[in-house]
Design an enzyme around this catalytic site. Structure first.
Site, PDB file in Angstrom:
ATOM      1  N   LYS A 128       0.860  -1.195   0.000  1.00  0.00           N
ATOM      2  CA  LYS A 128       0.000   0.000   0.000  1.00  0.00           C
ATOM      3  C   LYS A 128       0.889   1.235   0.000  1.00  0.00           C
ATOM      4  O   LYS A 128       1.943   1.248   0.653  1.00  0.00           O
ATOM      5  CB  LYS A 128      -0.908   0.003   1.244  1.00  0.00           C
ATOM      6  CG  LYS A 128      -1.803   1.243   1.337  1.00  0.00           C
ATOM      7  CD  LYS A 128      -2.848   1.117   2.411  1.00  0.00           C
ATOM      8  CE  LYS A 128      -2.379   1.494   3.789  1.00  0.00           C
ATOM      9  NZ  LYS A 128      -1.856   2.869   3.914  1.00  0.00           N
ATOM     10  N   GLU A 130       0.584   5.789  -0.210  1.00  0.00           N
ATOM     11  CA  GLU A 130      -0.302   6.943  -0.076  1.00  0.00           C
ATOM     12  C   GLU A 130      -0.140   7.908  -1.243  1.00  0.00           C
ATOM     13  O   GLU A 130       0.975   8.108  -1.738  1.00  0.00           O
ATOM     14  CB  GLU A 130       0.001   7.681   1.238  1.00  0.00           C
ATOM     15  CG  GLU A 130      -0.258   6.833   2.464  1.00  0.00           C
ATOM     16  CD  GLU A 130      -0.009   7.584   3.777  1.00  0.00           C
ATOM     17  OE1 GLU A 130       0.281   8.804   3.746  1.00  0.00           O
ATOM     18  OE2 GLU A 130      -0.113   6.942   4.840  1.00  0.00           O
ATOM     19  N   GLU A 197      -9.331   7.541   3.549  1.00  0.00           N
ATOM     20  CA  GLU A 197      -9.189   7.894   4.968  1.00  0.00           C
ATOM     21  C   GLU A 197      -9.611   9.340   5.203  1.00  0.00           C
ATOM     22  O   GLU A 197      -9.214  10.257   4.464  1.00  0.00           O
ATOM     23  CB  GLU A 197      -7.725   7.708   5.422  1.00  0.00           C
ATOM     24  CG  GLU A 197      -7.526   8.106   6.884  1.00  0.00           C
ATOM     25  CD  GLU A 197      -6.219   7.641   7.498  1.00  0.00           C
ATOM     26  OE1 GLU A 197      -5.446   6.912   6.838  1.00  0.00           O
ATOM     27  OE2 GLU A 197      -5.982   7.999   8.674  1.00  0.00           O
TER      28      GLU A 197
HETATM   29  O1  KIV Z   1      -0.964   2.554   8.760  1.00  0.00           O
HETATM   30  C1  KIV Z   1      -2.166   2.344   8.881  1.00  0.00           C
HETATM   31  O2  KIV Z   1      -2.635   1.775   9.880  1.00  0.00           O
HETATM   32  C2  KIV Z   1      -3.042   2.778   7.802  1.00  0.00           C
HETATM   33  C3  KIV Z   1      -4.522   2.662   8.024  1.00  0.00           C
HETATM   34  C4  KIV Z   1      -4.962   3.699   8.965  1.00  0.00           C
HETATM   35  C5  KIV Z   1      -5.272   2.705   6.752  1.00  0.00           C
HETATM   36  O3  KIV Z   1      -2.587   3.215   6.795  1.00  0.00           O
END
Ligand code: KIV
Length: 294
Positions: A128, A130, A197
């Site tokens: 993931k 951002e 988010e």
């Molecule tokens: O790091 C994390 O826990 C996250 C979530 C809040 C989506 O990115």
């Protein structure tokens, strides 16, 4: 009528999710909502798995809820790989998503792929990252290298300084439309899901309706295709700050303090350990040492 045991909904062994299967999960098609929870170690992964979560996110929230930092900017790829490996060793029946930390996918395509590969080798099955359209080049390169990518837009904690704090995003119409365009671009590039988010409910719904991959919300209301929460928030282990969007399902911080305080009392009073909690030697061996009634 006998009550259905709570575990009946969660304990039946379900098929482990994979990235392509996740990419098709949309509630509009009648699919169940995706359940994602963070975990950072093997015990947390076992809890998530036995509870029936679909996905575990080894989030960079690690920095704040486990490592004691004030923001997520402090964790490194090595930190994330260390904790991703701990989660993976538990072999959870959940898809493991590894969070790429700040500055691990900003400098060059080569560094981005190398860092993502480190998380994949540690046990992540999806990474993931951002950001919206400005991250497209990196996302496309990762997907080209056969690494599934989950996007993350809205309140992106790695941009805390650029945003001027942890602030809800997309409250104004123009900013909301920018988020919709970001989401469309991420889906078009091949992201297998997008975390939304800290955005208004209506904006999350617009985005969810606009993309054919699932949206997974945190502080984004009920219309997303799934939800994610931080493990320590769900369990009430983190009690210093509770954001509005968190629902706590246990109060483990208080339960833990009470338990350790009880242990401390028992040690100080001599009540712990008792005879059953102690090892003994055979009487004849004790006799040989001149110890009677060991
Ligand atoms: O790091 C994390 O826990 C996250 C979530 C809040 C989506 O990115």
């Amino acid at each position: 009528m006998a009550e259905t045991p709570k575990s009946a909904t969660t304990s039946a062994k379900k098929r482990k999710l994979n990235a392509p299967a996740m990419a098709m999960r949309k509630r509009v098609n009648g699919d169940d909502a995706l359940v994602m929870v963070t975990a950072y170690d093997a015990p947390g992964a076992r809890v998530a798995s036995e509870a029936g979560a679909d996905l575990i996110l080894v989030g960079d929230s690690l920095a704040m809820v486990v490592l004691g930092y004030d923001d997520t900017l402090q964790v490194t790829v090595d930190d994330m790989a260390h904790h991703t490996a701990a989660v993976a060793r538990a072999k959870p029946n959940c898809l493991i998503v590894g969070d790429l930390p700040w500055m691990s996918y900003h400098v060059s395509v080569e560094e981005t792929i190398r860092n993502a590969a480190t998380l994949i080798r540690a046990g992540a099955e999806v990474v993931k990252l951002e950001g919206g359209r400005k991250r497209l080049a990196m996302i496309e390169a990762l997907i080209d290298a056969e690494i599934p990518v989950m996007g993350h837009i809205g309140l992106t904690p790695q941009s805390v300084h650029a945003m001027g704090g942890f602030k809800v995003q997309g409250k104004r119409a123009e900013a909301a439309l920018e988020l919709v365009e970001d989401a469309k671009a991420l889906a078009h590039a091949g992201c297998c899901a997008i975390v939304l988010e800290g955005i208004p409910v209506k904006v999350a719904k617009m985005i969810t309706d606009a993309v054919d991959v699932p949206t997974i919300g945190i502080g984004a209301g009920p219309d997303c295709d799934g939800q994610v929460l931080v493990y320590h928030d769900v369990l009430g282990i983190e009690d210093r700050f509770v954001p509005k969007f968190v629902r706590r399902y246990a109060d483990l911080k208080s339960a833990s303090v009470d338990a350790v305080a009880q242990y401390a009392d028992d040690v100080r009073s001599g009540a712990f350990p008792n005879d059953a909690e102690s090892y003994h030697m055979a009487d004849d061996e004790a006799d040989a040492l001149g110890l009677y009634g060991s």
